[in-house]
Design an enzyme around this catalytic site. Structure first.
Site, PDB file in Angstrom:
ATOM      1  N   CYS A  20     -11.778 -41.615   6.275  1.00  0.00           N
ATOM      2  CA  CYS A  20     -10.947 -41.767   5.056  1.00  0.00           C
ATOM      3  C   CYS A  20      -9.979 -40.952   5.028  1.00  0.00           C
ATOM      4  O   CYS A  20      -9.169 -40.939   3.926  1.00  0.00           O
ATOM      5  CB  CYS A  20     -11.674 -41.542   3.604  1.00  0.00           C
ATOM      6  SG  CYS A  20     -13.161 -42.628   3.860  1.00  0.00           S
ATOM      7  N   CYS A  29     -19.442 -45.288  -2.022  1.00  0.00           N
ATOM      8  CA  CYS A  29     -19.746 -44.353  -0.978  1.00  0.00           C
ATOM      9  C   CYS A  29     -19.597 -42.841  -1.524  1.00  0.00           C
ATOM     10  O   CYS A  29     -20.384 -41.849  -1.140  1.00  0.00           O
ATOM     11  CB  CYS A  29     -18.758 -44.610   0.016  1.00  0.00           C
ATOM     12  SG  CYS A  29     -19.163 -43.640   1.808  1.00  0.00           S
ATOM     13  N   CYS A  30     -18.361 -42.753  -2.113  1.00  0.00           N
ATOM     14  CA  CYS A  30     -18.008 -41.377  -2.838  1.00  0.00           C
ATOM     15  C   CYS A  30     -19.206 -40.854  -3.636  1.00  0.00           C
ATOM     16  O   CYS A  30     -19.672 -39.788  -3.799  1.00  0.00           O
ATOM     17  CB  CYS A  30     -16.656 -41.334  -3.225  1.00  0.00           C
ATOM     18  SG  CYS A  30     -15.258 -41.673  -2.164  1.00  0.00           S
ATOM     19  N   CYS A  39     -13.193 -36.934   4.325  1.00  0.00           N
ATOM     20  CA  CYS A  39     -14.150 -37.308   5.394  1.00  0.00           C
ATOM     21  C   CYS A  39     -13.222 -37.751   6.490  1.00  0.00           C
ATOM     22  O   CYS A  39     -12.340 -38.470   6.214  1.00  0.00           O
ATOM     23  CB  CYS A  39     -14.974 -38.393   4.995  1.00  0.00           C
ATOM     24  SG  CYS A  39     -16.420 -37.958   3.619  1.00  0.00           S
ATOM     25  N   CYS A  98     -11.721 -39.550  -5.234  1.00  0.00           N
ATOM     26  CA  CYS A  98     -13.053 -39.680  -4.958  1.00  0.00           C
ATOM     27  C   CYS A  98     -13.995 -40.047  -6.159  1.00  0.00           C
ATOM     28  O   CYS A  98     -15.171 -40.448  -6.065  1.00  0.00           O
ATOM     29  CB  CYS A  98     -13.424 -38.713  -3.938  1.00  0.00           C
ATOM     30  SG  CYS A  98     -13.425 -36.987  -4.784  1.00  0.00           S
TER      31      CYS A  98
END
Length: 253
Positions: free
Chosen positions: A211, A125-126, A208, A236
């Protein structure tokens, strides 16, 4: 030979020299020197230390571009701060967002919030929301300015003022490397720097929304980032060489 044509060893040598010079300069001097080396890009997360750098760039009208990674999952308070900061300091903050196709591919493979399920999924995702947009933000840059500080976490305790980023082939400068949070707060008060209201709600480090959580008394500044993971060195990938290399060599998820 210009800095654009400089080899890796030459850039590493220049970084070592800058590291020594920065030790003797204040923030304005460090940023001014960085701006003379070629196209410089500062990437801001809109956190309190990054707000200090944006303020210094704007107040001194330095030739340093300002960019942010608008991941699509930021807090509303962070998004509002972008416009407020642009208006306060007369700077343009360029916004780099993830590609829709990448986000869709991630969701199809892991689920939209699959980052909670495994470290692999979180890194993926990062990669989509931060590393790939970062590559676009830094495309053509000679100098990457960051807000990294040594006191942010144990993983950042040895952060230099300047270093050669071999994966991206540029100079990375960290003008706040030796600043304490007290110094950051003093600058913010003196210059009336707008900050994210989440800081006063227990969020010293803000990423985010899904997170990030507020930290508990006595926890390190970055304890609220990816709080469900056990690795104390979790990042990240923006400032981890191995992740940068993987991003540069990757064309898909």
């Amino acid at each position: 030979m210009t800095i654009h044509d400089a080899s890796g060893p030459r850039l590493a040598e220049l970084a070592a020299s800058l590291d020594v010079q920065f030790e003797k300069l204040d923030l304005a001097g460090r940023l001014a020197l960085a701006s003379t080396l070629g196209r410089a890009v500062f990437t801001t997360s809109l956190g309190i230390e990054d707000q200090v750098i944006t303020a210094a760039i704007g107040l001194d009208r330095l030739d340093i571009e300002v960019a942010t990674l608008e991941t699509g999952r930021l807090f509303p308070e962070t998004l509002a701060l972008i416009d407020e900061t642009e208006n306060r300091f007369g700077v343009e903050i360029r916004r780099f967002m993830p590609e829709k196709a990448d986000v869709d591919a991630y969701a199809a493979q892991y689920g939209l919030n699959g980052f909670y399920e495994s470290v692999e999924a979180r890194h993926a995702c990062c990669h989509v929301r931060k590393l790939k947009p970062l590559a676009r933000a830094l495309d053509g840059a000679v100098v990457w300015v960051t807000g990294l500080r040594r006191s942010q976490s144990g993983n950042r305790a040895s952060t230099p003022f300047a270093e050669y980023d071999a994966e991206r082939g540029l100079l990375k400068v960290n003008p706040l490397a030796d600043w304490s949070l007290e110094q950051i707060n003093d600058y913010v008060e003196q210059q009336a720097v707008p900050t994210n209201p989440l800081h006063k709600r227990g969020y010293p480090s803000i990423g985010c929304e899904p997170c990030t959580r507020a930290i508990k008394p006595g926890e390190p500044e970055r304890a609220g980032r990816w709080w469900w993971e056990n690795d104390e060195k979790r990042e990240c990938g923006l400032h981890v060489p191995e992740a940068a290399a993987a991003s540069a060599n990757s064309t898909s998820l």
